[in-house]
Design a protein around this motif. Sequence first.
Motif, PDB file in Angstrom:
ATOM      1  N   GLN A 291       0.755  -1.306  -0.069  1.00  0.00           N
ATOM      2  CA  GLN A 291      -0.061   0.110   0.023  1.00  0.00           C
ATOM      3  C   GLN A 291       1.025   1.026  -0.087  1.00  0.00           C
ATOM      4  OE1 GLN A 291      -2.367  -0.760   3.471  1.00  0.00           O
ATOM      5  NE2 GLN A 291      -3.947  -1.521   2.139  1.00  0.00           N
ATOM      6  N   PHE A 292       2.029   1.184   0.431  1.00  0.00           N
ATOM      7  CA  PHE A 292       2.856   2.413   0.640  1.00  0.00           C
ATOM      8  C   PHE A 292       4.205   2.334  -0.500  1.00  0.00           C
ATOM      9  CE2 PHE A 292       6.245   5.160   2.371  1.00  0.00           C
ATOM     10  CZ  PHE A 292       5.474   6.347   2.173  1.00  0.00           C
ATOM     11  N   VAL A 293       3.997   3.074  -1.444  1.00  0.00           N
ATOM     12  CA  VAL A 293       5.234   3.144  -2.590  1.00  0.00           C
ATOM     13  C   VAL A 293       5.243   4.735  -2.877  1.00  0.00           C
ATOM     14  CG1 VAL A 293       3.907   1.268  -3.607  1.00  0.00           C
ATOM     15  CG2 VAL A 293       3.453   3.501  -4.178  1.00  0.00           C
ATOM     16  N   ALA A 294       6.616   4.355  -3.614  1.00  0.00           N
ATOM     17  CA  ALA A 294       7.155   5.729  -4.436  1.00  0.00           C
ATOM     18  C   ALA A 294       7.616   5.525  -5.700  1.00  0.00           C
ATOM     19  CB  ALA A 294       8.477   6.329  -3.631  1.00  0.00           C
ATOM     20  N   ILE A 295       7.237   6.431  -6.625  1.00  0.00           N
ATOM     21  CA  ILE A 295       7.360   6.117  -8.115  1.00  0.00           C
ATOM     22  C   ILE A 295       7.665   7.267  -8.786  1.00  0.00           C
ATOM     23  CG2 ILE A 295       5.111   6.697  -8.482  1.00  0.00           C
ATOM     24  CD1 ILE A 295       5.052   4.420 -10.735  1.00  0.00           C
ATOM     25  N   ALA A 296       8.701   7.100  -9.734  1.00  0.00           N
ATOM     26  CA  ALA A 296       9.352   8.223 -10.465  1.00  0.00           C
ATOM     27  C   ALA A 296       9.395   7.715 -12.059  1.00  0.00           C
ATOM     28  CB  ALA A 296      10.511   8.737 -10.023  1.00  0.00           C
ATOM     29  N   HIS A 297       9.011   8.523 -12.880  1.00  0.00           N
ATOM     30  CA  HIS A 297       9.201   8.166 -14.323  1.00  0.00           C
ATOM     31  C   HIS A 297      10.185   9.305 -14.729  1.00  0.00           C
ATOM     32  CE1 HIS A 297       5.331   6.110 -15.336  1.00  0.00           C
ATOM     33  NE2 HIS A 297       5.959   5.422 -14.439  1.00  0.00           N
ATOM     34  N   LEU A 298      11.368   8.893 -15.844  1.00  0.00           N
ATOM     35  CA  LEU A 298      12.288   9.650 -16.032  1.00  0.00           C
ATOM     36  C   LEU A 298      12.354   9.530 -17.595  1.00  0.00           C
ATOM     37  CD1 LEU A 298      13.418   8.068 -13.206  1.00  0.00           C
ATOM     38  CD2 LEU A 298      15.093   9.551 -13.604  1.00  0.00           C
ATOM     39  N   ASP A 299      12.822  10.707 -18.285  1.00  0.00           N
ATOM     40  CA  ASP A 299      12.948  10.446 -19.626  1.00  0.00           C
ATOM     41  C   ASP A 299      14.329   9.929 -20.015  1.00  0.00           C
ATOM     42  OD1 ASP A 299      14.816  12.696 -19.458  1.00  0.00           O
ATOM     43  OD2 ASP A 299      13.286  14.267 -20.001  1.00  0.00           O
ATOM     44  N   ASN A 300      14.660  10.019 -21.096  1.00  0.00           N
ATOM     45  CA  ASN A 300      15.816   9.261 -21.864  1.00  0.00           C
ATOM     46  C   ASN A 300      17.367  10.317 -21.117  1.00  0.00           C
ATOM     47  OD1 ASN A 300      14.672   7.381 -23.085  1.00  0.00           O
ATOM     48  ND2 ASN A 300      14.724   8.666 -25.038  1.00  0.00           N
ATOM     49  N   ASP A 301      16.955  11.590 -20.867  1.00  0.00           N
ATOM     50  CA  ASP A 301      18.178  12.372 -20.287  1.00  0.00           C
ATOM     51  C   ASP A 301      18.082  12.300 -18.721  1.00  0.00           C
ATOM     52  OD1 ASP A 301      18.865  13.458 -22.666  1.00  0.00           O
ATOM     53  OD2 ASP A 301      17.327  14.709 -22.697  1.00  0.00           O
ATOM     54  N   LEU A 302      17.318  11.199 -17.957  1.00  0.00           N
ATOM     55  CA  LEU A 302      17.491  10.948 -16.692  1.00  0.00           C
ATOM     56  C   LEU A 302      16.696  12.208 -16.028  1.00  0.00           C
ATOM     57  CD1 LEU A 302      20.466   9.122 -16.039  1.00  0.00           C
ATOM     58  CD2 LEU A 302      18.283   8.176 -16.647  1.00  0.00           C
ATOM     59  N   GLU A 303      15.971  12.972 -16.643  1.00  0.00           N
ATOM     60  CA  GLU A 303      15.218  14.130 -15.930  1.00  0.00           C
ATOM     61  C   GLU A 303      13.824  13.361 -15.343  1.00  0.00           C
ATOM     62  OE1 GLU A 303      16.284  17.156 -15.392  1.00  0.00           O
ATOM     63  OE2 GLU A 303      17.933  16.792 -16.392  1.00  0.00           O
ATOM     64  N   VAL A 304      13.631  13.725 -14.081  1.00  0.00           N
ATOM     65  CA  VAL A 304      12.210  13.233 -13.478  1.00  0.00           C
ATOM     66  C   VAL A 304      11.163  13.785 -14.377  1.00  0.00           C
ATOM     67  CG1 VAL A 304      10.791  13.248 -11.390  1.00  0.00           C
ATOM     68  CG2 VAL A 304      13.481  12.765 -11.263  1.00  0.00           C
ATOM     69  N   LEU A 305      10.284  13.176 -14.790  1.00  0.00           N
ATOM     70  CA  LEU A 305       9.033  13.693 -15.374  1.00  0.00           C
ATOM     71  C   LEU A 305       7.897  13.929 -14.352  1.00  0.00           C
ATOM     72  CD1 LEU A 305       9.214  11.804 -18.664  1.00  0.00           C
ATOM     73  CD2 LEU A 305       9.624  14.195 -18.495  1.00  0.00           C
ATOM     74  N   HIS A 306       7.633  12.835 -13.705  1.00  0.00           N
ATOM     75  CA  HIS A 306       6.533  12.721 -12.785  1.00  0.00           C
ATOM     76  C   HIS A 306       6.923  12.097 -11.503  1.00  0.00           C
ATOM     77  CE1 HIS A 306       3.683  14.102 -15.713  1.00  0.00           C
ATOM     78  NE2 HIS A 306       4.284  13.171 -16.607  1.00  0.00           N
ATOM     79  N   SER A 307       6.578  12.050 -10.441  1.00  0.00           N
ATOM     80  CA  SER A 307       6.864  11.377  -9.226  1.00  0.00           C
ATOM     81  C   SER A 307       5.906  11.575  -8.311  1.00  0.00           C
ATOM     82  CB  SER A 307       8.165  11.754  -8.546  1.00  0.00           C
ATOM     83  OG  SER A 307       8.054  13.154  -7.819  1.00  0.00           O
ATOM     84  N   TYR A 308       5.769  10.449  -7.461  1.00  0.00           N
ATOM     85  CA  TYR A 308       4.615  10.366  -6.259  1.00  0.00           C
ATOM     86  C   TYR A 308       4.984   9.485  -5.210  1.00  0.00           C
ATOM     87  CZ  TYR A 308       0.329   9.583  -3.952  1.00  0.00           C
ATOM     88  OH  TYR A 308      -0.689   9.282  -2.920  1.00  0.00           O
ATOM     89  N   THR A 309       4.624   9.777  -4.047  1.00  0.00           N
ATOM     90  CA  THR A 309       4.660   8.748  -2.833  1.00  0.00           C
ATOM     91  C   THR A 309       3.566   8.900  -2.017  1.00  0.00           C
ATOM     92  OG1 THR A 309       6.258   8.133  -1.155  1.00  0.00           O
ATOM     93  CG2 THR A 309       6.056  10.447  -1.451  1.00  0.00           C
ATOM     94  N   GLY A 310       3.254   7.818  -1.562  1.00  0.00           N
ATOM     95  CA  GLY A 310       1.929   7.784  -0.673  1.00  0.00           C
ATOM     96  C   GLY A 310       1.286   6.533  -0.466  1.00  0.00           C
ATOM     97  N   TRP A 311       0.232   6.541   0.052  1.00  0.00           N
ATOM     98  CA  TRP A 311      -0.459   5.098   0.304  1.00  0.00           C
ATOM     99  C   TRP A 311      -1.550   5.064  -0.806  1.00  0.00           C
ATOM    100  CZ3 TRP A 311       1.634   7.383   4.491  1.00  0.00           C
ATOM    101  CH2 TRP A 311       2.336   6.688   5.418  1.00  0.00           C
ATOM    102  N   VAL A 312      -1.618   3.742  -1.550  1.00  0.00           N
ATOM    103  CA  VAL A 312      -2.352   3.819  -2.673  1.00  0.00           C
ATOM    104  C   VAL A 312      -2.916   2.072  -2.606  1.00  0.00           C
ATOM    105  CG1 VAL A 312      -1.530   5.155  -4.298  1.00  0.00           C
ATOM    106  CG2 VAL A 312      -0.326   3.200  -4.350  1.00  0.00           C
TER     107      VAL A 312
END
Length: 325
Positions: A291-312
């Motif tokens: 239920q508790f996670v952190a997630i990050a999406h990065l582009d090819n240049d390793l720049e963070v596009l989106h991120s989130y942490t919390g209970w889901v």
Amino acid sequence: MDTATHIAMGVSLTALATTDPALANNFAATATVIIAGSLIPDIDTVLKFKNNATYITHHRGITHSIPFTLLWPLLITFITYIFFTGVSPLHIWLWAQLAVALHVFVDIFNSYGTQALRPFSNKWIQLSVINTFDPIIFTILLIAIAVWAMGVHPYMVFGPVLSLFVCYYILRFKMRSWLKKQALNQVQHLGKPTKVFIAPTIRFMQWRIAIQTEQHDYVGRSYGRNIVFSDKVKRQPLPDIDIMKPVRRDPNIRAFLNFSSIYRWHIEHIDDHTMELRLIDLRYLKNGHYQFVAIAHLDNDLEVLHSYTGWVFSEDKLMKKLYAH
């Protein structure tokens, strides 16, 4: 503890405060002061309105520290002195101090814990014997308040309640100690344990269990005297690779790493342009879902596009929260 239980504790303290001659004639002031003291350390809950990362990083931090445990009663006393006449500032302060200190004290017994020793130590104190909401404690408090409201003297009501709570907490410590010993016995032949996490759930006879060994992580739950490990994964420390440099600076990933003590991670390519890093806290497994996670999406240049942490509680909700930030 949860807000409802803190309020119930505040009402219980109010009942005891009515026996104080200096406050007996001003019930409104007494109730306001003590219930406010029972709740005010959780004022940092407003950080949720900013974002989860800020809330997770700071909740039960400085507002539960030693300086603020002493500051809150002074602030409450000052405000009470302005709005209520004929009350003793000294007695108001004493009861407010008791209410605030009790709030901080009971919070150390759950798995979230507090930084109650700041500024001397930033360590989180997490005794993990009482769930954030404990139905037994809450029910006992409600019954006691009802009995007091019927006219029974507060000492006759809450004296036995205090004794009952002391016994209950001792029992929970003994249960946790026994479960820890049993859980370690079950995995000792599988590797040397390096971390052990045992925490209560809302059900009296069920506890969450996570054990980290040198080679694997084991996740399970106790059902009465039976411990069932339902998940096993090869241990993988966070890699020292290029992708970790930008994500470690990301506030959501940083908040997760500061909060979680036992977790797993995996990296995958979502498409030709997007890479995903997911961190999963092993302490919060329920019905096959972490239920508790952190997630990050990065582009090819390793720049963070989106991120989130919390209970889901589902993959769909996780993606919605991720792209909403």
